[in-house]
Enzyme design. Structure first.
Site, short mmCIF file in Angstrom:
data_model
loop_
_atom_site.label_atom_id
_atom_site.label_comp_id
_atom_site.label_asym_id
_atom_site.label_seq_id
_atom_site.Cartn_x
_atom_site.Cartn_y
_atom_site.Cartn_z
N HIS A 1 0.92 -1.29 -0.07
CA HIS A 1 -0.05 0.16 -0.05
C HIS A 1 0.72 1.21 0.01
O HIS A 1 0.52 2.19 -0.57
CB HIS A 1 -1.06 0.02 1.17
CG HIS A 1 -1.67 1.31 1.53
ND1 HIS A 1 -3.25 1.13 1.26
CD2 HIS A 1 -1.29 2.37 2.17
CE1 HIS A 1 -3.57 2.50 1.59
NE2 HIS A 1 -2.47 3.25 2.16
N GLU A 2 1.83 1.33 0.88
CA GLU A 2 2.62 2.44 1.15
C GLU A 2 3.55 2.62 -0.20
O GLU A 2 3.55 3.93 -0.87
CB GLU A 2 3.77 2.46 2.03
CG GLU A 2 2.85 2.40 3.58
CD GLU A 2 1.97 3.82 3.68
OE1 GLU A 2 2.07 4.81 2.96
OE2 GLU A 2 0.88 3.50 4.48
N HIS B 1 1.52 4.83 -2.98
CA HIS B 1 1.64 6.25 -2.81
C HIS B 1 3.11 6.61 -3.41
O HIS B 1 3.17 7.49 -4.05
CB HIS B 1 1.75 6.54 -1.51
CG HIS B 1 0.55 6.54 -0.59
ND1 HIS B 1 -0.63 6.82 -1.22
CD2 HIS B 1 0.14 5.88 0.58
CE1 HIS B 1 -1.84 6.60 -0.46
NE2 HIS B 1 -1.25 6.02 0.71
ZN LIG Z 1 -2.00 5.19 2.39
#
Ligand SMILES: [Zn+2]
Ligand SMILES: *[C@@H]1O[C@H](CO)[C@@H](O)[C@H](O)[C@H]1NC(C)=O
Ligand SMILES: *[C@@H]1O[C@H](CO)[C@@H](O)[C@H](O)[C@H]1NC(C)=O
Length: 292
Positions: A205-206, A209
């Site tokens: 997830h990170e 980004h």
């Molecule tokens: Zn996030």
């Protein structure tokens, strides 16, 4: 209910007790990602990205795999597991999870190094835009815009308290190159103690980004949301693994609860959409010099 042998009672009660503790633990710990951007900044960034994308003529499809160097930095308080001293095997398993989760994107993660640093202050206090963060990254960060630095810490107190992770965005590299990278909670790695967030999806997830993706619930039901057309609009983060949630009933589609960029449990997350893949490949072409 009559006669129950002592041993039998224990057998019945034990699973129940574990279940209770399990529920309490889940209720206490919810996924919180510390990656944040102002709505007003989003508009400016997206306008600029639109122009740069046209200039770079990035295409929607791709044929070549792009390899990305990954530097892993373990920050620990002491050499126990609770002190953040995670074993090499968990790091290896984490890279395997990344290469599986990113399979359809055409990106592959090449683990080039692990550094281990004993620093209780960093372990406890590192968080977004904090002094300990600046110190840590200015000493440890390796590589240029095209290389990923991952730091594992404890998020025990200060601005980072309670986070599972946070990341910088690609467009900030030119102005804040030292801070570039992803910070995650040490217990979120595969086999970590952070159930239901211990299958390595926090880092998946990170990194989303870090590659230029927003949360699927960015902007709620309004406007362009996450600037990806094939992720249905979502009012707020999804937790657990809800069945057919539809938080923006006036927009098409159910909430993208299986998307890596939502807040669901690790077991529930399983996809990036074609639109997200196209966006992240354009993002890293424009801002990280990573192209076919
Ligand atoms: Zn996030
Ligand atoms: C190691 O650090 C952890 C986390 O702060 C702490 O809970 C534990 O008591 C420490 N263990 C030792 C042996 O110092
Ligand atoms: C790799 O990690 C070691 C510490 O484990 C460090 O001394 C070395 O400088 C690192 N090498 C690179 C290329 O980052």
């Amino acid at each position: 209910m009559g006669y129950i042998a002592g041993g039998y009672q224990v057998m019945l009660l034990l699973p129940f007790t574990f279940l209770l503790f399990g529920l309490l633990a889940d209720a206490n710990k919810r996924r919180i990602c510390g990656t944040f951007i102002d709505e007003s900044k989003i508009e400016d960034m997206e306008r600029m990205f639109g122009d740069l994308r046209l200039e770079a003529k990035t295409s929607a499809g791709y044929t070549q795999t792009i390899y990305i160097d990954l530097h892993f930095h373990v920050i620990y308080e002491n050499t126990t597991l609770e002190g953040g001293h995670i074993p090499d095997q968990q790091i290896k398993d984490q890279i395997d999870v990344l290469n599986t989760d990113y399979g359809l994107t055409g990106l592959r993660w090449r683990h080039v190094n692990t550094t281990r640093t004993q620093n209780p202050e960093w372990f406890v206090q590192v968080g977004p835009d904090s002094e300990p963060e600046k110190n840590m990254k200015s000493i440890l960060k390796a590589g240029e815009a095209s290389a990923l630095n991952v730091y594992s810490v404890g998020f025990r107190s200060g601005v980072g308290e309670g986070l599972l992770g946070y990341s910088t965005f690609p467009w900030d590299y030119s102005s804040k190159s030292t801070l570039d990278g992803v910070v995650i909670l040490y217990s979120s790695l595969p086999g970590g103690t952070l159930a239901p967030y211990n299958k390595g999806r926090t880092l998946t997830h990170e990194i989303g980004h870090w590659l230029g993706l927003y949360h699927t619930f960015q902007g709620g039901c309004r406007g362009q949301g996450d600037f990806v057309s094939d992720t249905p609009a979502e009012l707020s983060p999804a937790y657990g693994c809800p069945n057919k949630r539809d938080s923006c009933p006036n927009d098409p589609g159910f909430d993208p609860i299986h998307n890596f960029m939502d807040y669901s449990d690790d077991v529930c997350m399983r996809e990036f959409t074609a639109g997200q893949i196209s966006r992240l490949r354009s993002q890293i072409s424009v801002y990280r010099g990573l192209r076919e």
